[in-house]
Design a protein around this motif. Structure first.
Motif, PDB file in Angstrom:
ATOM      1  N   TYR A 154      18.757  10.555   2.333  1.00  0.00           N
ATOM      2  CA  TYR A 154      17.399  10.770   1.838  1.00  0.00           C
ATOM      3  C   TYR A 154      16.548   9.574   2.224  1.00  0.00           C
ATOM      4  CZ  TYR A 154      13.434  11.220  -1.254  1.00  0.00           C
ATOM      5  OH  TYR A 154      12.161  11.306  -1.740  1.00  0.00           O
ATOM      6  N   GLN A 155      15.435   9.823   2.887  1.00  0.00           N
ATOM      7  CA  GLN A 155      14.577   8.733   3.305  1.00  0.00           C
ATOM      8  C   GLN A 155      13.255   8.704   2.569  1.00  0.00           C
ATOM      9  OE1 GLN A 155      14.353   9.076   7.617  1.00  0.00           O
ATOM     10  NE2 GLN A 155      15.589   7.232   7.715  1.00  0.00           N
ATOM     11  N   GLY A 156      12.894   9.770   1.923  1.00  0.00           N
ATOM     12  CA  GLY A 156      11.611   9.789   1.237  1.00  0.00           C
ATOM     13  C   GLY A 156      10.463   9.856   2.224  1.00  0.00           C
ATOM     14  N   ASP A 157       9.282   9.501   1.750  1.00  0.00           N
ATOM     15  CA  ASP A 157       8.086   9.544   2.584  1.00  0.00           C
ATOM     16  C   ASP A 157       7.900   8.184   3.235  1.00  0.00           C
ATOM     17  OD1 ASP A 157       5.727  10.106   3.814  1.00  0.00           O
ATOM     18  OD2 ASP A 157       4.536  10.221   1.984  1.00  0.00           O
ATOM     19  N   SER A 182       6.008   7.586   5.775  1.00  0.00           N
ATOM     20  CA  SER A 182       4.716   7.471   6.444  1.00  0.00           C
ATOM     21  C   SER A 182       3.678   6.788   5.560  1.00  0.00           C
ATOM     22  CB  SER A 182       4.213   8.857   6.852  1.00  0.00           C
ATOM     23  OG  SER A 182       3.979   9.644   5.695  1.00  0.00           O
ATOM     24  N   PHE A 183       3.987   6.555   4.276  1.00  0.00           N
ATOM     25  CA  PHE A 183       3.040   5.946   3.353  1.00  0.00           C
ATOM     26  C   PHE A 183       2.886   4.462   3.658  1.00  0.00           C
ATOM     27  CE2 PHE A 183       2.195   3.589  -0.545  1.00  0.00           C
ATOM     28  CZ  PHE A 183       0.984   4.144  -0.904  1.00  0.00           C
TER      29      PHE A 183
END
Length: 97
Positions: free
Chosen positions: A31-34, A36-37
């Motif tokens: 799981y990497q999450g978002d 791009s934030f």
């Protein structure tokens, strides 16, 4: 007879546990999450804003939930009374009990 039943049960249990062990466990791996934030504030700025909000009483914690803030009236009491008088004169109110 008992040995055959025992062997069949042992085989069934080992097959079930092997297939269960083959399933991936939802451990969060991968799981990497978002990613791009991009934050526009530094960690120090966020901490300072949080401390200021705590001092103003804007953050509820512990037993103080739900956060109680007095409502902000948009009209004065006199304006509401005047509006009520106009509605009464115009017959817009019903007396239902």
């Amino acid at each position: 007879m008992k040995a055959t039943i025992f062997a069949a049960v042992a085989l069934a249990l080992s097959a079930a546990s092997a297939s269960y062990a083959a399933e991936p466990v939802n451990s969060g791996e991968g799981y990497q999450g978002d990613i791009s934030f991009v934050s526009t504030k530094t960690r120090a700025e966020v901490k300072a804003e949080t401390i200021a909000a705590l001092k103003r009483g804007e953050i509820a914690y512990g037993e103080s939930y739900p956060f109680n803030q007095p409502p902000q009236a948009q009209r004065t009491r006199a304006e509401v009374r005047a509006e009520l008088a106009i509605a009464k004169q115009a017959g817009e109110l019903r007396n239902e009990q």
